[in-house]
Structures are given as C-alpha cells and as structure tokens.
Design a protein around this motif. Structure first.
Motif, short mmCIF file in Angstrom:
data_model
loop_
_atom_site.label_atom_id
_atom_site.label_comp_id
_atom_site.label_asym_id
_atom_site.label_seq_id
_atom_site.Cartn_x
_atom_site.Cartn_y
_atom_site.Cartn_z
N LEU A 1 -5.84 -5.98 -19.17
CA LEU A 1 -4.74 -5.31 -18.64
C LEU A 1 -4.36 -5.07 -19.81
CD1 LEU A 1 -3.64 -7.48 -16.22
CD2 LEU A 1 -5.18 -5.44 -15.94
N VAL A 2 -3.48 -4.23 -19.57
CA VAL A 2 -3.14 -3.89 -21.49
C VAL A 2 -1.13 -3.66 -20.81
CG1 VAL A 2 -2.88 -1.63 -23.36
CG2 VAL A 2 -4.82 -2.50 -22.39
N SER A 3 -1.12 -4.21 -21.45
CA SER A 3 1.20 -3.89 -21.27
C SER A 3 1.30 -3.06 -22.25
CB SER A 3 1.36 -6.05 -21.66
OG SER A 3 1.42 -6.06 -22.83
N GLY A 4 2.71 -2.65 -22.33
CA GLY A 4 3.73 -2.51 -22.90
C GLY A 4 4.46 -0.86 -21.98
N SER A 5 5.60 -0.27 -22.49
CA SER A 5 6.24 0.79 -22.45
C SER A 5 5.59 2.05 -22.03
CB SER A 5 7.56 0.48 -22.59
OG SER A 5 8.58 1.27 -22.14
N SER B 1 -4.80 -8.59 -0.61
CA SER B 1 -6.10 -7.79 -0.48
C SER B 1 -6.71 -7.17 1.32
CB SER B 1 -6.88 -9.88 -0.35
OG SER B 1 -7.65 -9.91 -2.06
N GLU B 2 -5.46 -8.29 2.31
CA GLU B 2 -5.43 -7.45 3.58
C GLU B 2 -5.22 -5.97 3.09
OE1 GLU B 2 -4.49 -11.21 6.03
OE2 GLU B 2 -3.05 -10.36 5.02
N GLN B 3 -4.08 -5.90 2.51
CA GLN B 3 -3.77 -3.73 2.31
C GLN B 3 -5.44 -3.27 1.47
OE1 GLN B 3 0.17 -3.28 1.65
NE2 GLN B 3 0.99 -5.38 2.19
N GLN B 4 -5.89 -3.62 1.16
CA GLN B 4 -7.56 -3.59 0.17
C GLN B 4 -6.49 -2.76 -0.64
OE1 GLN B 4 -6.85 -2.18 3.40
NE2 GLN B 4 -8.00 -3.63 4.40
N ILE B 5 -6.03 -3.80 -1.70
CA ILE B 5 -5.81 -3.85 -3.13
C ILE B 5 -5.75 -5.54 -3.89
CG2 ILE B 5 -3.68 -3.86 -4.53
CD1 ILE B 5 -1.96 -2.23 -2.47
N ASP B 6 -7.34 -4.71 -4.36
CA ASP B 6 -7.58 -6.41 -5.50
C ASP B 6 -6.58 -6.41 -6.05
OD1 ASP B 6 -9.51 -8.01 -6.36
OD2 ASP B 6 -11.00 -6.72 -7.31
N GLN C 1 -4.70 -1.64 -11.75
CA GLN C 1 -5.90 -1.45 -12.40
C GLN C 1 -6.41 -0.89 -10.93
OE1 GLN C 1 -8.16 -5.23 -13.02
NE2 GLN C 1 -8.65 -3.37 -14.85
N ALA C 2 -6.01 -1.80 -9.37
CA ALA C 2 -6.89 -1.93 -8.15
C ALA C 2 -6.99 -0.34 -7.94
CB ALA C 2 -6.18 -3.08 -7.32
N SER C 3 -5.53 0.76 -8.38
CA SER C 3 -6.07 1.95 -7.24
C SER C 3 -6.51 3.22 -8.36
CB SER C 3 -4.43 2.81 -6.84
OG SER C 3 -3.83 2.35 -8.41
N GLY C 4 -6.83 2.11 -10.33
CA GLY C 4 -7.23 3.04 -11.06
C GLY C 4 -6.43 3.89 -11.77
N GLY C 5 -5.74 3.18 -11.26
CA GLY C 5 -4.51 4.37 -12.33
C GLY C 5 -2.91 3.77 -13.21
N ALA D 1 1.00 -1.19 -0.45
CA ALA D 1 -0.07 0.01 0.09
C ALA D 1 0.79 1.01 -0.12
CB ALA D 1 -0.92 0.22 1.65
N GLU D 2 1.70 1.60 0.92
CA GLU D 2 2.65 2.45 0.71
C GLU D 2 3.17 2.88 -0.51
OE1 GLU D 2 5.84 2.69 4.10
OE2 GLU D 2 4.17 2.79 5.10
N LEU D 3 3.94 1.05 -0.65
CA LEU D 3 5.09 1.67 -2.64
C LEU D 3 3.74 2.06 -3.43
CD1 LEU D 3 6.98 0.63 -4.65
CD2 LEU D 3 5.96 -1.58 -5.06
N LEU D 4 2.47 1.66 -3.58
CA LEU D 4 1.42 2.05 -4.39
C LEU D 4 1.35 3.91 -4.42
CD1 LEU D 4 -0.47 1.31 -6.78
CD2 LEU D 4 -1.78 0.41 -5.05
#
Length: 973
Positions: A850-854, A776-781, A709-713, A677-680
């Motif tokens: 999910l979309v991958s790329g640089s 999940s325990e850190q509220q990240i799906d 994606q779980a944090s919307g950005g 969570a702190e990293l994100l």
C-alpha cells in the motif's frame, strides 16, 4: 435529583474535601515551577488512583487540573518565568507590575480573574454542556483556520512600538514549529537528516528556554542589581470597587472567550489566553499600557486560561471528546476505572458527571483561598537570595524538559532556545509573538491543509462559509484598529519613546552599580528571620534521612537481587497518556504490579511525537539489556512503509503479541450508504468526491487504502483529520463523509446516536455489532486489524526476552486483565516465538503493498514562511542602517552587567547536562554539585552563603531523585 444529592454528600465528606485541597495545592505548586506541567503531574498520579473509587479518583485529578493552570501565574508574575504555556500572556504585564513594586496587586488581579473565569465556565459546564458541545462540531477545518488566524493577529498587535519586529518574531516562531513530521501530510521535513528532529521542537522545552533559561541568565548577569523591597498589603491584594467597576466587562468577555476556546478539541488554554489578551488590548482605551504592567492584560489572560478548563470539560462530559491533553488523560482514567466515556455517562453514571462538575467548582474556590492565603509568602520570592533560587530553578527546568519525552535532546533544545531568547531580546525583538507563532502556526497549517483537501484545493470556503467569514472579519478589525492608532502617532512620539527606553536602560544599569551590597544584605535577611541554627539542624537531619532512604534498599527491593531484573523495567509507550495504547499498557502494568510478577517495578514511560516514531527510535537505540522495552501497535510497521522512519520490526527483538482490536468503517447517521459496498460503489462513480478522514501514514489510512486496493483503484479524497476524537467531530459535523475507528472508539462514540457502522474489517462478525457485516461478506477483501506488540532492542539476550514473555503470558491469563480488555473491545490473545514471527511477517507483506499520500497538492508552507522571515529581516536591517544615529545601550561600556558570570554559569550548566547525558555521575550527586558550584559562583564564593547553599544542593538533589523515582517511578537523566 438523587444523583445530585449523592454527589453533594460525596463531595462534602472529609476524604473528598481533603483530596480537593491536596490536589489543588499540588497543582498550584507544580504549575508554578517552570518545566513541570499539570499533564505531567496527572499522568504520574494516575497509577496512584487505581485503588480509589472512580468518583474520588476524578475528584483528585480534576483538582490538580484546576490548580496547575492557575499556578502558572506565580512565577510568570514574580520571576518572568511562566510556569505553564497558559501563563505566557500573564507574564507580559504581571512581571512589569511586579517590578514596579506591586507584586501583591499583580498576583491579586490574576487570582481574582482566575476565580471569575472558573466560575463563569463552570456555569456553562453545568447548564449547557451537551448543546454547546454539539454546536462546536459544526466548526470545520476552515472555521478552525479562521479562528486561529484571529488569534495570530495578536502577533501584529502585541508590540505597538515595532510592528516589523513583532511580525519577524512571529514568523520565526512559525518556522521553528515546522521541522519534523508534518501534521498535514505525514511527511518528514526540515530535519536535514538529523533524526531526533523528526518529532520537531516540543513546546515545553522551547517555552522554558525562551523565558526561564533566558531570564535566569539575565538575572545572573544582573545579580548585583538591588532587589526591590516588597510590601504586600491587603489594599494592594484585594480588588477595590473601582477595579470591579472598570474590569467587570473585561472579565466577562475574557471568560466567555476562554470557555468557547476550551470547548474546541485540541486548542488549549494557551490559545484561549492569547485570544482574550488580543481582544482586551484592541478594545482598551489605553492599549499602549499593555506589556508594561496593564491590569487589563493580567485579567484578560488569567480569566481566559482558567475558563478554558471548564470549557474543555464540556465536550469531555457531554460527548467523551477531550478538549486538551489533560482531558485526554482524564478520559483514560475513566476507562481504567471501567467506565465508558461518552454521552452515556450522563445516563449510566450521572453521579460521576456531577462529581466532575462539583469538583471543578470547589477546586476553583480552594484555588482562590490557597493562593490568597499564600500570596504574601509567594511575593517574597523576588527577595529570595538569587544564588540559592536560580540554580534550583535550573534543576527543575532540566528535569521537566527531560521528563517530557525522556530525551536529552529536549534539554539541549531548551538551552539553545534560552540563548536565542537572549539574542532576540537584545535586538529588541519581543518573545511573545514567537511563542504565539510557534503554538498557532502548526494548528493553522493543519486545518488549512485539511480544508484544502476537502475542497479539492479551493480557497473560497474561507470567506464563503458564514462562521469562517465572521472570524476573518473579526481578524481584519482586530488588525485594523491598532494599525490606525499606530498610524496616528507622529515620529516625534516615536523618538520620545526611544529616549525613554534608553533612559530606563541607563537608570537600571546605574541601580545595578549602586545596589550591590544593599541588595545582598536585604535578600540574605530572609534567612535570618527563620533562624540559621534551626535551619541547619533540620537540613542535616533531612539529608541523612534521604541518604538512608536512598541507599538502604528497604524501599527499592534491591537487596539480595542477583538476577535480571535488578532495577525497574521501563515500558515505553510512544504516544500520549490517555490514548488507546497507553491504556492497554497500563492495564498490563496494573496486573504485573498487583500480582508481583516482577521483583522490580514495571514503569510506563510516555514518549509521544512523530506519530509514534520518536518512542520507537528511543527504544531501538537503547542498551540491549531488557530494561527498556516498547509497547506499540501496527504503527511500528506502517511508519516504515509510509516513509516516516527507515526501520521496522527488523530493528527489534519481538517479545510477544498480546491483544488484537478490529477496525470499523463509520459514516454519519443520515449518510445515504447502507453498507461499505455502496460507499465504495459511489466513490468509483465519482472519484475524489467521497471525503475520507484519516491520519496520513497511520493504520486507518492504510486500512482505507486496502479497501481501495480491493476494488482496484484510487477513489477516495483523503482529508487529514488527526486522531480518533478529531475524526469523530469532523464526521458528525459533516466535514468528512467516512472514516475508520477502532472498535473501542466506535462503541464509545456510537452511544451518541450520530454515527453508524458500514462494515467491520475482520474475518468474522463482532458480538458487540451483530448486525454489521464484515468487509469480506460484502465481497471486499479488506481484513485489517490492530495488534499490540512488545519489543526489545535488537541484541537483547534471549533469556531476558523469554522472562518478559513469561510475565506477559501470565498477565494475559489474569481474569482482571481479560475483563478490562473486553471492556475496551480488545481481544486478549497471546503469541510468541514462531507464531509471533509469522503474524509480523504477514502484516509487513500486507502494508508493503500500500502507498499512502494526499490527492491534493498543498502549498509549500515552509518555503513561504522562510521567504516572509527573510523579507522581514531585510526590512529590520534597512531600518537599523537608517536609524543608526539613535542611541543604544552599547554606549554604557563602564557599567555593563556581569556578562562573563552569565557565560560561566551557562557553561557549567552545559557541563551538568553533558554529565547527565553520559551517566558519569548519579543524578542526585551531579545535581547537588551543579547547584553548589553554580550558586557559589553567583555568590562570589562568600563564606556566609556556602553552608546553606550546600545544604540546599543536597536537599534538592536527593529530594528530586527520591520523589521522581520512588514515588512516581519516573526516570531521571
């Protein structure tokens, strides 16, 4: 101290010494044959070591490793056909010296240099493994790029007579390495819709084609040329005091360079040889002799490539990181024997580490003794009748190119590059820069791309980072010195060189006319020494025995079989030997074999390339009969949604899901983040600044995108970091901020104490990491796991799928399999039918979103390389127009080599490959016919050659099929 004493007792036992001698000798033999490699030998031998003690197993495998690298100098020196990529540079000077009537001296120089390089690197392996390995992790992408740039400088200095032609050859090599899936971005490029090119051109087929096939065709065209009389004396073989006095500095420098290069993961012996050769040439008082029989060149190449073996073992034993492909297989062997690779090997199993070190030292001594003892016989290869020798070499070339990935495409590539090599050399374009560019170009591009990603497109770190700047300065000096020397040469000396080359060509053609019958009788006399009647009797008995062995059915279990399977089942693993998927498949294979769950062998075939897409496509296009199946993980789904392939699970029949492994987000030990969570949160505050190491389009990349994606950005700056070992070295070196490992990878690296976990991407905590919270325990799906699936080609009969699923289900219930999987932190599960279809559907839905790329725009490297190639070609064309008045070899129309014979034999070779590809004849029969017809054509169908030629043809065809299929369970064309 007790561990060292136990190791000495272990290695001095008759069994250990026998394994060292046998393993080293086998390695020398395989390394000497163009087309066969040490990696292939060790991968094939790996299943045979399951019943051995781990120390004995490593003794055998490490001995093969040493022998295979050293053996490549034999055919490179005597026949201009490098047995391994590491011996390419040796060929440049070894073969000319051999042609000058000194094959014994050329071999002796290489053998002594190999021993010195091995002993020096062994000293570093024993004394400085851990600190040196840890220091090497400080090299980031820019340092790797600058290091490779330093080796690439050799392209400009390899052929002092024509700088432009050398550069053109190098750019052609770089261009040839670009088709396929880019290692930097994961994108498919320059394939023009031809799907087999997705994996690009492999090094081994390219190398065999450029040197072996090219040289065979040249030898066929000049088959009437007089064979030089070879006299190998002890004076020529043993190094004199003057040799040691003149070459000790070269040996030391080359050995140190080789050791250093070997330590760097993923670099390899061929690059160590290139770098040492470049350093030797640029520091030599007689650089003009390089490429024409220089003792300095042979010593530099062989000391370095053998030293890289010891160097590559350093990160293996110190950190559990393989330094080369063979080291990755050795790492897998440790896991298969229930040992956890990594730093804990020193504390938990010190006797095994000491065994590896002791074996490496003893294998170098055995290598020296075996090669010195056999050098007299080996040197006589140049006098062996070429109608006998050349067709057999072609057989091994084709078998080796096919066995690399079980694709006939690689065989055609080999033939194509053989013709290309002829065209290049006919236009005085050297081959060595081509190989250098082909090997180093992708490494330079991948590391430069990773560096630009990590610096947000900034090029300055190349010269602002101290180590990188040092390599750049050394590169400039290496380039500047030969250019100054070349500038000082007058045009008169250049014209003299041209006249000398022309005179040499004329004299060689003249000798081909005068040496017709003499050469034939001199070479044919080799057979008379052994006694033709004895040979005939032995050969006939051996042929009869092989036919009985092949068709009796006693050894192949084919008698009485009326139901599926009636022949071996091939399980294709689309990754290299020693990887996680390969280890998983081999555990299953071991259980099926030991419990006799199938009446026919269950064979593992490694078919790497294209991030797993090549092996997957190979099975997809196979016959739907259940004899060829695929073992793959979630990559079969991620490859579809990353755009690497246009197919996914729908192109197969699912058999079973047999294991699950969780993913772990990891950072450096001293990183400021306590949890994911702190990293994100930090990434959200500073978008693009958190450098996330991954392999584009792979599962770890999709997992990181799932976290975003779980944090919307989109917040991470993705840096291409390759496989798990490379991501680990970049992480602990501070070149990336975070990455994702499988749970097994993380546990093996965690023992080093330099990384820690932020979260496990699972729905529950793991017992081996009880203090690490889930995402999940850190509220990240972000629940993302890796599952192992088994697939069959679409249309495979359901009853055969059910039979295979039954076998896999029984295997997964085995206690030994469950224990082995738990040691790899793989959860042993089994799903089939509707539950399996449901799991696959859920994974597809997850990854399709999910979309991958640089996030960094990289230079269009292929475009610039194409421009450079066209520019250099235009310069050469202009030079050719203005220098048209100079004499050329075309003027000798009355004494041309027998080009028609080479063309005829090449056509026969193509027909042979076509017969194998279409399956019109059995392998052994097609091979025997090819050897007999091609050899007979070379010998002008003289009756004196035919009996021995037919016997050799049958012996080679039958022997190759029996050894490959019955001993190693390898599929032949």
């Amino acid at each position: 101290m007790d561990a060292i004493q136990n190791t000495i007792v272990q290695l001095s036992s008759p069994l250990s010494l026998t394994l060292i001698v046998v393993g080293t000798s086998l390695g020398i033999f395989v390394g000497a044959i163009p087309g066969l490699t040490g990696a292939m030998l060790i991968a094939l031998t790996l299943p045979l070591t399951f019943t051995l003690d781990p120390q004995l197993a490593m003794t055998l495998l490490v001995s093969m490793y040493v022998g295979s690298i050293s053996g490549g100098l034999i055919t490179g020196t005597l026949l201009r056909m490098p047995g391994t990529p590491a011996s390419v540079m040796t060929t440049l000077d070894g073969y000319p010296m051999s042609q000058q009537g000194q094959p014994g001296r050329a071999l002796g120089l290489g053998i002594y240099a190999s021993l010195v390089g091995g002993v020096i690197s062994c000293a570093f392996l024993v004394s400085l493994s851990a600190p040196i390995a840890r220091w090497s992790t400080q090299l980031g992408p820019f340092e790797y790029f600058s290091l490779v740039l330093m080796a690439l400088v050799l392209i400009a200095t390899i052929d002092g007579a024509s700088l432009t032609r050398s550069l053109l050859s190098g750019t052609l090599g770089i261009l040839a390495a670009m088709p396929g899936i880019s290692a930097a971005t994961g994108e498919v490029r320059l394939t023009f819709g031809f799907t087999p090119l997705n994996a690009g051109f492999k090094l081994l087929p390219v190398l065999i084609g450029l040197f072996a096939i090219n040289q065979v065709l040249r030898d066929i065209a000049n088959i009437d040329q007089k064979v030089p009389r070879v006299s190998v004396t002890h004076r020529g073989l043993w190094l004199t005091f003057a040799d040691w006095k003149n070459q000790w500095l070269n040996m030391m420098r080359s050995s140190l360079i080789g050791t250093f290069i070997g330590i760097l993961p993923g670099i390899g012996a061929n690059i160590g040889s290139i770098a040492a050769y470049s350093a030797a040439r640029n520091s030599s008082k007689t650089p003009e002799q390089f490429g024409s029989g220089s003792a300095e060149g042979i010593i530099a190449s062989e000391a370095a490539n053998n030293a890289t073996v010891g160097g590559a073992l350093i990160p293996l034993v110190a950190m559990g990181i393989p330094g080369s492909v063979i080291d990755a297989i050795l790492l897998g062997a440790l896991v298969l024997h229930g040992l956890q690779p990594g730093p804990r090997l020193f504390s938990d199993h010190p006797e095994l580490v000491h065994t590896i070190m002791g074996t490496y030292f003893l294998a170098n001594l055995v290598m020296f003794a075996v090669m010195i003892a056999s050098v007299g016989f080996l040197a006589k290869l140049v006098r062996f009748p070429r109608p006998y020798l050349l067709p057999i070499i072609l057989t091994f070339c084709i078998a080796g190119a096919f066995a690399l990935s079980n694709r006939m495409f690689d065989v055609w590539v080999m033939l194509g590059f053989g013709l290309l090599g002829l065209v290049l050399e006919r236009n005085r374009i050297p081959l060595a820069p081509f190989v250098i560019g082909f090997v180093l170009g992708p490494i330079a591009e991948e590391n430069l791309s990773a560096g630009l990603m990590s610096s947000q497109g900034n090029w300055l770190p190349i010269v602002t980072r101290p180590i990188s700047l040092l390599f750049v300065v050394i590169s400039a000096l290496l380039l500047f010195v030969p250019l100054v020397r070349q500038f000082r040469k007058k045009r008169v000396s250049k014209n003299e060189t041209l006249e000398e080359n022309t005179a040499e060509e004329a004299s060689s053609i003249l000798s081909s006319e005068t040496g017709n019958e003499n050469g034939e009788h001199a070479s044919h006399a080799v057979w008379s020494r052994f006694g033709i009647p004895v040979w005939h009797m032995t050969a006939v008995l051996a042929i009869i025995g092989m036919l009985v062995f092949l068709y009796s059915g006693f050894f192949t279990n084919q008698q009485g079989l009326t139901q599926f399977p009636q022949r071996p089942i091939q399980a294709v693993v689309p990754f290299s030997a020693g990887g996680g998927t390969d280890l998983f498949a081999r555990i299953i294979q071991k259980s099926i074999t030991e419990d006799q769950l199938l009446e026919q062998p269950f064979v593992i075939i490694n078919q790497p390339g294209g991030s797993g897409t090549i092996g997957s496509r190979y099975v997809k296009q196979a016959r739907a009969d259940g004899y060829k199946i695929l073992c793959n993980h979630e990559g079969i789904i991620t490859s579809k949604y990353s755009g690497k392939v246009n197919f996914g699970p729908e192109a197969f029949e699912p058999i079973a899901q047999t294991g699950e492994i969780n993913l772990v987000v990891a950072v450096q030990k001293n990183a400021p983040y306590k949890n994911l969570a702190e990293l994100l949160h930090d990434a959200e505050k500073h978008p693009g600044e958190v450098q996330f190491g991954t392999n584009f389009g792979a599962l770890a990349h999709f997992a990181a995108k799932k976290i975003e994606q779980a944090s919307g950005g989109e917040y991470f700056n993705y840096v291409q970091s390759g496989d798990g070992q490379k991501r680990y070295t970049m992480l602990i070196g501070g070149h990336i901020d975070a990455t994702i490992f499988s749970l097994a990878e993380f546990l093996s690296y965690q023992g080093d104490g330099q990384i820690r976990a932020l979260a496990v991407l699972s729905d529950k905590r793991q017992s081996v990491l009880p203090d690490v919270a889930t995402a999940s325990e850190q509220q990240i799906d972000a629940v993302v796991g890796n599952s192992f699936y088994w697939w069959a080609p679409e249309g495979t009969p359901q009853e055969r799928i059910d039979l295979l699923a039954d076998v896999l289900e029984q295997t997964m219930q085995s206690d030994s399999v469950q224990n082995s999987l738990q040691s790899l932190s793989i959860e042993p599960v089994f799903y089939r039918g509707e539950k399996l279809d449901e799991n696959i559907s859920q994974s597809e839905k997850k990854f399709s979103e999910l979309v991958s790329g640089s996030t960094v725009r990289l230079p269009d490297f292929p475009f610039y390389i194409i421009l450079a190639t066209l520019f250099l070609m235009s310069i050469i064309v202009v030079q050719g127009i203005f220098l048209r008045q100079s004499p050329s070899s075309i003027s000798h129309s009355s004494s041309k080599p027998r080009i028609w014979l080479a063309v005829c034999c090449f056509a026969l070779l193509c027909c042979y490959v076509l017969v194998l590809e279409q399956g019109w004849l059995n392998y052994w029969l097609a091979t025997a016919l090819m050897i007999a017809v091609t050899g007979g054509t070379m010998a002008k169908w003289k009756p004196s050659y035919l009996p021995v030629l037919i016997e050799l043809a049958l012996l080679t065809g039958l022997g190759t099929e029996i050894v490959f299929t019955s001993v190693f369970s390898v599929v032949l064309p």
